[in-house]
Each structure stands twice: as structure tokens, then as C-alpha cells.
Design an enzyme around this catalytic site. Structure first.
Site, short mmCIF file in Angstrom:
data_model
loop_
_atom_site.label_atom_id
_atom_site.label_comp_id
_atom_site.label_asym_id
_atom_site.label_seq_id
_atom_site.Cartn_x
_atom_site.Cartn_y
_atom_site.Cartn_z
N ASP A 130 0.79 -1.24 0.00
CA ASP A 130 0.00 0.00 0.00
C ASP A 130 0.82 1.29 0.00
O ASP A 130 0.27 2.37 0.21
CB ASP A 130 -0.96 0.05 1.21
CG ASP A 130 -2.09 -0.96 1.06
OD1 ASP A 130 -2.26 -1.47 -0.06
OD2 ASP A 130 -2.77 -1.22 2.06
N HIS A 177 29.71 3.47 -3.02
CA HIS A 177 28.25 3.62 -3.05
C HIS A 177 27.63 3.61 -1.66
O HIS A 177 26.51 3.13 -1.47
CB HIS A 177 27.61 2.54 -3.94
CG HIS A 177 27.86 2.76 -5.39
ND1 HIS A 177 27.65 1.81 -6.34
CD2 HIS A 177 28.31 3.87 -6.06
CE1 HIS A 177 27.96 2.30 -7.53
NE2 HIS A 177 28.37 3.55 -7.38
N ASP A 216 28.18 13.34 -1.19
CA ASP A 216 27.88 13.35 -2.62
C ASP A 216 26.36 13.45 -2.71
O ASP A 216 25.65 12.47 -2.45
CB ASP A 216 28.41 12.06 -3.27
CG ASP A 216 28.18 12.03 -4.78
OD1 ASP A 216 27.39 12.84 -5.29
OD2 ASP A 216 28.79 11.17 -5.45
N ASP A 243 24.78 17.24 -9.27
CA ASP A 243 25.57 16.13 -8.72
C ASP A 243 26.87 16.70 -8.18
O ASP A 243 27.80 16.98 -8.94
CB ASP A 243 25.81 15.12 -9.86
CG ASP A 243 26.56 13.87 -9.39
OD1 ASP A 243 26.77 13.73 -8.17
OD2 ASP A 243 26.91 13.05 -10.25
N HIS A 258 37.53 4.79 -10.21
CA HIS A 258 36.36 5.12 -11.04
C HIS A 258 36.72 6.15 -12.09
O HIS A 258 37.82 6.72 -12.08
CB HIS A 258 35.18 5.59 -10.17
CG HIS A 258 35.42 6.80 -9.34
ND1 HIS A 258 35.47 8.07 -9.85
CD2 HIS A 258 35.66 6.95 -8.00
CE1 HIS A 258 35.68 8.95 -8.88
NE2 HIS A 258 35.81 8.29 -7.73
N HIS A 298 30.72 11.79 -16.01
CA HIS A 298 29.63 11.20 -16.79
C HIS A 298 28.75 12.35 -17.26
O HIS A 298 28.81 13.46 -16.71
CB HIS A 298 28.82 10.22 -15.92
CG HIS A 298 28.38 10.77 -14.60
ND1 HIS A 298 27.28 11.58 -14.46
CD2 HIS A 298 28.93 10.69 -13.35
CE1 HIS A 298 27.15 11.94 -13.18
NE2 HIS A 298 28.15 11.43 -12.49
N HIS A 300 23.11 10.07 -14.27
CA HIS A 300 24.01 9.50 -15.28
C HIS A 300 23.22 9.62 -16.58
O HIS A 300 22.46 8.75 -16.95
CB HIS A 300 24.35 8.04 -14.97
CG HIS A 300 25.27 7.91 -13.79
ND1 HIS A 300 25.76 6.71 -13.34
CD2 HIS A 300 25.79 8.84 -12.95
CE1 HIS A 300 26.53 6.91 -12.28
NE2 HIS A 300 26.56 8.21 -12.03
N GLU A 304 34.89 14.61 -11.43
CA GLU A 304 34.85 14.11 -10.05
C GLU A 304 35.98 13.14 -9.70
O GLU A 304 35.74 11.97 -9.40
CB GLU A 304 33.50 13.43 -9.80
CG GLU A 304 33.06 12.42 -10.86
CD GLU A 304 31.72 11.77 -10.48
OE1 GLU A 304 31.62 11.22 -9.38
OE2 GLU A 304 30.78 11.82 -11.31
N TYR A 356 40.91 7.14 -2.54
CA TYR A 356 40.30 6.34 -1.47
C TYR A 356 41.38 5.39 -0.95
O TYR A 356 41.85 4.53 -1.70
CB TYR A 356 39.10 5.55 -2.03
CG TYR A 356 38.21 6.45 -2.86
CD1 TYR A 356 37.20 7.22 -2.27
CD2 TYR A 356 38.42 6.59 -4.25
CE1 TYR A 356 36.42 8.07 -3.04
CE2 TYR A 356 37.64 7.45 -5.02
CZ TYR A 356 36.65 8.19 -4.40
OH TYR A 356 35.89 9.05 -5.16
N ARG A 403 36.63 12.89 -2.50
CA ARG A 403 36.20 13.13 -3.88
C ARG A 403 35.75 14.59 -3.96
O ARG A 403 35.17 15.12 -3.00
CB ARG A 403 35.05 12.19 -4.29
CG ARG A 403 34.56 12.41 -5.71
CD ARG A 403 33.71 11.27 -6.27
NE ARG A 403 32.48 11.04 -5.54
CZ ARG A 403 32.25 10.03 -4.70
NH1 ARG A 403 33.21 9.14 -4.46
NH2 ARG A 403 31.10 9.89 -4.09
N GLU A 406 33.60 16.90 -6.69
CA GLU A 406 32.79 16.74 -7.91
C GLU A 406 32.05 18.03 -8.25
O GLU A 406 31.35 18.59 -7.40
CB GLU A 406 31.76 15.62 -7.72
CG GLU A 406 30.82 15.47 -8.90
CD GLU A 406 29.91 14.24 -8.78
OE1 GLU A 406 29.63 13.80 -7.65
OE2 GLU A 406 29.49 13.74 -9.83
#
Ligand code: GLY
Ligand code: MN
Ligand code: MN
Length: 461
Positions: A36, A243, A260, A271, A354, A358, A365, A408, A412, A429, A431
Site C-alpha cells: 500500500d 556507493h 555526494d 551532482d 572510477h 559522466h 548518469h 569528479e 580512497y 572526492r 565533484e
């Protein structure tokens, strides 16, 4: 955006379809979250790009002659009491500028009629669950009736192809919306930074979700509809999980916090990533790595201009990062060799795994080919030094004015043998969102500073 803007996009698309072409495009379905309870509704990006209609349960058809036909949910007083206002097919042509509109229940019958005699049917491939079989279901009866004179389309074409190319170049309306989204998101980052320092100074407990709440507050306060993607708020070692999501971890003085996060405004994403000291003061090793990432971003920004390749900013960032990793002792030149070897063998990958950017637009993305369409045949293969796999390389996209991409780079550092302990668990990072301009690029997200000194200064107040 005015209805004329959408009409102009539909007219441009119609030119690609061929005189006897027909484009079929559903919006996104509603998605149940659990019993629901639905996920907040988000329209399909292609669909909305062409008509600006944000209700679920709708389809847009465009003929090669430029006629646009909307199918939408009918007016229904009882459903509207529960679910909210519906535009309805009678009001849609005036409100949206489409030529015709019908209730969704008439879709099957009208599509069958329209497909008879078409040369090509266009729809987005591999994007909507079940769409391919829905189209086959429309074609089948037509095929069965060819003995009686029906004409079944001889070609099926991917509608994403022309739409991706159109969406890749952002027009003035889109650029303005994206600038505003960038400004709102930048303000949210500043608010999170200042909140972190203020709460820690006051001796209060700070958790990642406290900072996420500040981001959300700032997004909504300025009218952004939602985060453009799930916000990352990562304290300390959590920043090394690419992530990671904002969770319950404590934010401690002496740690870095990587955020981020970007809002979606009127269908357009921003972003932004910033990494800042939780209490407003970088430690020595943090500052060393921060300045290195920033220098790599500056190199990438300088490489972002019309005529450059999409991969140029990445290559520029990697060159700076790789040299920096050797200089600061993250990589041991006795083991990995000089700069050339570090890049050739991708030794930097241990700390930077990475890509540097993008496309950015309606989707975080965003769509758009990353290879240059005019050079698609110039493929070559090479053996990747790290994995031993054969990689197919095609010439990267040439940047043009109006494209928007993120820049970006990051570092790490997970604890590992030979990695200096003072760098352990640092994740950084930076970005920004770059609009390619005639001169180079405009960073639409610089409402929040990136220089370490500037970040420390704004966290003091
Ligand atoms: N926030 C998603 C990304 O940076 O790609
Ligand atoms: Mn990004
Ligand atoms: Mn991001």
C-alpha cells in the site's frame, strides 16, 4: 518551460522518424515500495523531455509528419479524491500543446490503426519492462491481416538514438534549470558543512543522518522536488565505500566527511561532492591528499572544452593523481616504477578506481553516446595490464558547447601493506558539474567552494 519549447523538440524528433515513421513512448510506471505504499512518482525522462507532462499512466505518440498524440488517464472524480488532480484528455491539447489527446483505454485500438501503413516503428529499446512484447502485440494482428491489405511496418528502430543525441546538448532553458539546481545543491553542501562544525563545537552528537537531513531541508526549501539520487554522507572510513549511503555512523572531530548529493529541480539533476573536515580543520595528511585531488580536478577542468575528447579530463586527472601518489608515498616507485608505468599498468587504480565523469542532465548518469558517432568504425583492441582482459576502445566523444558532464576525481585509501598509516581510511572526492562553453567550461556547482582554506573559513562561522 513553455509548450513551444516542447513542441519544437517534438518537431525536431519528427524529422528523424521518416515521413511514414511512428514513435511510441510511455512514461514511467508507478512503483510499489511495499504494501500500500508507492515510491514517490518520477516520470520517464525521455517522455517528459518531449511534453512536460508529469502524470503517470501516459503515452506519447509522434508521427513522421509531426503530429503528436497524448494518451492519459481520464478525469475520474473518485480517483482524483484519492490520488489527486488529473489533467484529462480534453484539457491536454491546450495545456500541453499536443495535437490530440485520448484516454489511455483507447491506446491499443488507436496504435493499431496508426501502425497500419507505417514504414518504421520507433520506441526506446531496453528501457521499459515489457515494452518490446507490447509492441509485438500491436504488430501481430497487423501481420495477420496483410492478406487483406494491411501494411505491417518493415523496421523497428531505437527511439533512444535520436533522443539521446538531442538530450546531450542542453538548450538555454535546460542550462538555466541546471544552474539553479546547482545553486540549490551548493547551498545544501554549505549548510551541511556548517552544521557539522557547529554541532561538534557545541559538544553535540553528530551522525551522518543529521547532515543528510540538512541537505534535504535545503533542497525542499528552495523548491527542488527530490534528491536526484540517494545522498552519500560518509564519515571517516565510510568514504572509501563508493556507493555508501547516509547511515547512522557518528561523525567525529578529526574525521573527513564526504558528501555526494544533489537535488533534482524540474526534472534536472545536479551532482556535487565535497569532502570536508568534520570540525572544520584539515589534519596534515588529509590536507596533503585533499590538495592533490583538487589539483587533479583543476587539470581535468582545464581539459574540458569544445573539441577535447570526453576522456581528456579523466586522463588529465589521472596524470596528476598518479604523480601525486608517487610523491606522497602512496605508491612506491621502487615497486611500481615511474609515472609512465603507474599509468600504463594502472597502479593508481588501488586508490582511484572510477572514471572522472559522466553526462549529467535529466538523469544523473544522463543519456548520450560516450563514443564519437562519426568515428564509430575506428575501434581498436588492447590488453588491459591490470586484468589481462581485452578491451575494445572506440574514439571518445568530442565535447561540444552545451554538453554537461561531471568532473569528479578522488582518492580512497584503504589500509594495506606498504600504505603509509597516516593516510589510512581517508576517502576524498571533489565533484563539480561542468557546462561546455565556447571558451572552455562553466562550473555550475561552484556556489560551494572547493579550496581547503575556503572550506575551513566557511566552517568557522
Ligand atoms: N552521485 C552519482 C555520481 O557521482 O556518479
Ligand atoms: Mn557524478
Ligand atoms: Mn556524485
Amino acid at each position: 518551460m513553455t509548450t513551444a519549447t516542447y513542441a519544437a523538440r517534438r518537431a525536431r524528433l519528427a524529422e528523424h522518424l521518416g515521413a511514414q515513421g511512428l514513435a511510441l513512448l510511455p512514461t514511467a510506471p508507478e512503483q510499489q515500495r511495499n504494501r500500500d505504499a508507492d515510491f514517490p512518482y518520477r516520470f520517464d525522462s525521455y517522455f517528459h523531455y518531449l511534453c512536460g507532462f508529469s502524470e503517470p499512466g501516459a503515452w506519447l505518440l509522434i508521427t513522421g509528419s509531426g503530429r503528436s498524440i497524448l494518451f492519459c488517464q481520464p478525469k475520474d472524480l473518485e480517483r482524483e479524491i484519492w490520488d489527486g488532480y488529473r489533467l484529462g484528455p480534453d484539457a491536454a491539447p491546450a495545456a500541453l500543446g499536443v495535437d490530440e489527446a485520448y484516454p489511455l483505454s483507447e491506446l491499443d485500438a488507436r496504435v493499431s490503426t496508426l501502425l497500419d501503413g507505417c514504414e518504421a516503428v520507433w520506441y526506446p529499446f531496453a528501457t521499459h519492462q515489457g515494452l518490446e512484447s507490447r509492441v509485438q502485440g500491436w504488430l501481430q494482428p497487423l501481420r495477420d491481416r496483410v492478406r487483406y491489405g494491411a501494411l505491417c511496418p518493415g523496421a523497428q528502430r531505437d527511439l533512444c538514438e535520436p533522443l539521446d543525441e538531442m538530450r546531450l546538448i542542453k538548450d538555454a532553458h535546460e542550462q538555466n534549470t541546471m544552474r539553479r539546481a546547482g545553486q540549490i545543491s551548493a547551498g545544501a553542501h554549505i549548510r551541511a558543512m556548517q552544521t557539522s562544525a557547529r554541532m561538534l563545537r557545541a559538544g553535540q552528537e553528530v551522525r551522518e543522518y543529521h547532515l543528510e537531513a540538512e541537505l534535504l531541508h535545503e533542497f525542499r526549501r528552495h523548491g527542488a522536488q527530490a534528491p536526484a539520487y540517494t545522498s552519500i554522507v560518509a564519515a571517516g572510513a565510510n568514504a572509501c565505500v563508493l556507493h555508501y549511503r547516509a547511515d547512522t555512523a557518528l561523525v567525529r572531530p578529526g574525521q573527513l566527511v564526504l558528501i555526494d548529493a544533489g537535488c533534482e529541480l524540474d526534472g534536472y539533476a545536479s551532482d556535487i561532492t565535497r569532502t570536508f573536515p568534520a570540525n572544520g580543520r584539515f589534519t596534515g595528511p588529509q590536507r596533503t591528499l585533499y590538495d592533490l585531488v583538487l589539483a587533479s580536478q583543476e587539470a581535468a577542468v582545464a581539459a574540458t572544452r569544445p573539441g577535447a575528447r570526453f576522456t581528456d579530463p579523466h586522463d588529465a586527472a589521472v596524470a596528476v593523481l598518479a604523480q601525486g601518489m608517487l610523491d606522497v608515498g602512496l605508491l612506491d616507485k621502487n615497486k611500481v616504477g615511474g609515472l609512465h608505468d603507474v599509468i600504463e599498468k594502472r597502479a593508481y587504480f588501488q586508490f582511484y578506481m572510477h572514471r572522472t565523469g559522466h553526462w549529467l542532465g535529466r538523469d544523473v548518469h544522463d543519456c548520450g553516446a560516450y563514443t564519437e558517432p562519426s568515428e564509430i568504425g575506428d575501434a581498436s583492441t588492447r590488453l588491459d595490464a591490470l586484468t589481462g582482459q581485452t578491451i575494445v576502445s572506440r574514439p571518445a566523444r568530442i565535447l561540444r558547447e552545451g554538453m554537461v558532464l561531471t568532473i569528479e576525481p578522488g582518492i580512497y585509501v584503504r589500509p594495506a601493506p606498504g600504505v603509509p598509516a597516516h593516510f589510512h581510511d581517508i576517502g576524498i572526492r571533489i565533484e563539480d558539474d561542468a557546462l561546455v562553453t565556447a571558451q572552455g567550461c562553466e562550473l555550475m556547482s561552484r556556489g560551494v567552494p572547493v579550496q581547503a582554506d575556503a572550506i575551513e573559513a566557511l566552517m568557522k562561522d
